[in-house]
Design a protein around this motif. Structure first.
Motif: not given
Length: 465
Positions: A119-125
């Motif tokens: 989902t765009p805006g999701e926590l990635f790192g």
């Protein structure tokens, strides 16, 4: 007394008055953030501000700062600009291009790339995800807060925090025709406009409500602009603007809170306007050619145009100048104004340059007309803050009880003249309805509300006479 109970008595629709507390009181201001700005459709920006994948533009919705961004697939998203870890302002630039927003506080990073996150805006790192969090942190639950309702309407991007809000077009009602004219290409094609030369932003010591209740059709304040009229900044060398066709009046939508000043409608082929931009023959020729193309393209359709306010805080001029202003609340006695200027994307550069110079001489912090308004609003705010002054309401009785239905457009009323305060009262009535915490069925008048006061209209006998 709760603020909801208190709000009910602040606007007297029947008698055309409103308490000054609305414009200066801190508790009312705080209540507005929940009851007005968390439920209304708000302008976030324009798609031309993020033309490419990964472009972003930092905007506002009420007091909240949001990131308007376009992902690699071309989809537009609006995300709350605050890190979900400790609340730090995530993006500290006004605009740019990136797939990854990294918090400067603890380096949590959030992605809009659909190839990296679901989902765009999701926590990635997250630094130390394995060693410190032991991979137990559920990153899918700590993404950026998304605005649940967003709409790209003829190039403008609108957002609403309330997932149960009605669709934007239902919210706009008949006012949609006026907004369409402002946003569409001058030759009648849908959309086609772009933001010219960025957005001007400035702050003034006034309550935010002065702007929308001014632009909704306060024609009586024209006395304030007498000096600008004498300077003759108009594009044909006289006054502030070129003359328009006859039939001007205030028009408003009492059930929706929108309104402005416009002209009685007509079939597109019958809607003619006097020549404009007499000092600039190349611009005059451009608009004349565009109007001819519009008459042919939209032949047989109803032409209805004007400038005004969409509740709560977005106002626009549809033509001279062609511009949008948003009054962002910064406290009960401070407002941050954002001024957008629109032009046809494919207009010649010399036309754009003339428009840019004229628009900015009229509006914005350096615009001669805008400066008059700003002085009025800041002085009125200051003079209304005193303990004694607060006890005396503002008067909106000009034309009270003389509004009539404008039959060609359902839900629209008019005064048959420009000098009436019907629209300010329409806006205040809508504000009061939101502040009472009404349901959407009540706000959209799908059900009756006990004790509701109808908007004062001219009696049927008087209308027929």
């Amino acid at each position: 007394m709760t603020t909801t109970e208190r709000s009910t008595g602040l606007v007297d629709v029947r008698n055309g008055t409103a308490s000054r507390e609305i414009f200066v009181d801190d508790a009312i201001y705080r209540d507005e953030q929940e009851k007005v700005f968390s439920r209304s459709w708000l302008l976030v920006g324009h798609e031309s501000q993020i033309p490419n994948p990964d472009d972003y533009y930092v905007s506002r919705m009420g007091e909240e700062q949001v990131i308007l961004t376009r992902d690699k697939q071309g989809n537009i998203h609006v995300l709350l600009n605050t890190c979900t870890h400790r609340g730090m302002k995530l993006c500290r630039y006004d605009e740019g291009n990136t797939t990854l927003f990294t918090c400067p506080y603890h380096a949590w990073s959030f992605s809009t790339d659909g190839n990296l996150v679901s989902t765009p805006g999701e926590l990635f790192g997250v630094p130390g995800y394995r060693a410190r969090y032991h991979e137990a942190l559920d990153k899918t639950k700590w993404g950026l807060v998304r605005v649940p309702r967003i709409v790209n309407y003829r190039g403008t991007i609108w957002g609403n925090w309330d997932p149960d809000a009605p669709d934007l077009e239902d919210y706009l009602g008949g006012m949609k025709m006026w907004l369409d004219f402002a946003l569409d290409h001058r030759d009648g094609r849908d959309a086609g406009g772009v933001v010219l030369a960025g957005v001007q932003k400035w702050r003034v010591g006034c309550n935010w409500k002065f702007a929308p209740t001014n632009f909704i059709g306060d024609v009586a304040h024209v006395v304030s602009h007498r000096s600008v009229d004498m300077v003759n900044i108009g594009p044909s060398g006289a006054g502030r603007r070129d003359d328009k066709r006859d039939g001007a009046s205030v028009f408003g939508w009492p059930d929706l809170g929108h309104g402005g000043t416009g002209w009685a409608g007509a079939l597109e082929e019958d809607y003619t306007q006097p020549p404009s931009f007499g000092r600039f023959p190349e611009v005059a020729e451009y608009f004349e050619s565009a109007r001819a193309a519009r008459r042919e393209r939209l032949k047989g359709r109803f032409h209805f145009q004007g400038k005004g306010t969409i509740f709560p805080n977005m106002s626009f001029h549809e033509e001279q100048p062609r511009t949008i202003i948003v009054a962002h609340p910064n406290g009960p006695c401070e407002t941050e104004f954002w001024r957008y200027y629109l032009v046809d994307e494919d207009a010649p550069d010399n036309v754009k340059d003339v428009l840019r110079r004229y628009f900015m001489s009229y509006s914005g912090p350096a615009g001669l007309t805008e400066q008059d308004d700003l002085e009025n609003w800041s002085a009125a705010t200051e003079a209304s803050r005193g303990r004694v002054a607060r006890d005396h309401p503002y008067n909106y009785q000009m034309g009270l009880g003389y509004s009539e239905p404008y039959e060609p457009v359902p839900g629209c009323v008019w005064a048959r003249q420009l000098f009436s305060e019907q629209n300010q009262l329409i806006w205040l009535k809508r504000w009061s309805e939101f502040m009472q915490g009404r349901s959407w069925d009540q706000l959209m008048h799908r059900v009756e509300t006990p004790g509701d006061v109808p908007f004062p209209m001219l009696e049927a006998e008087a209308t027929s006479a």
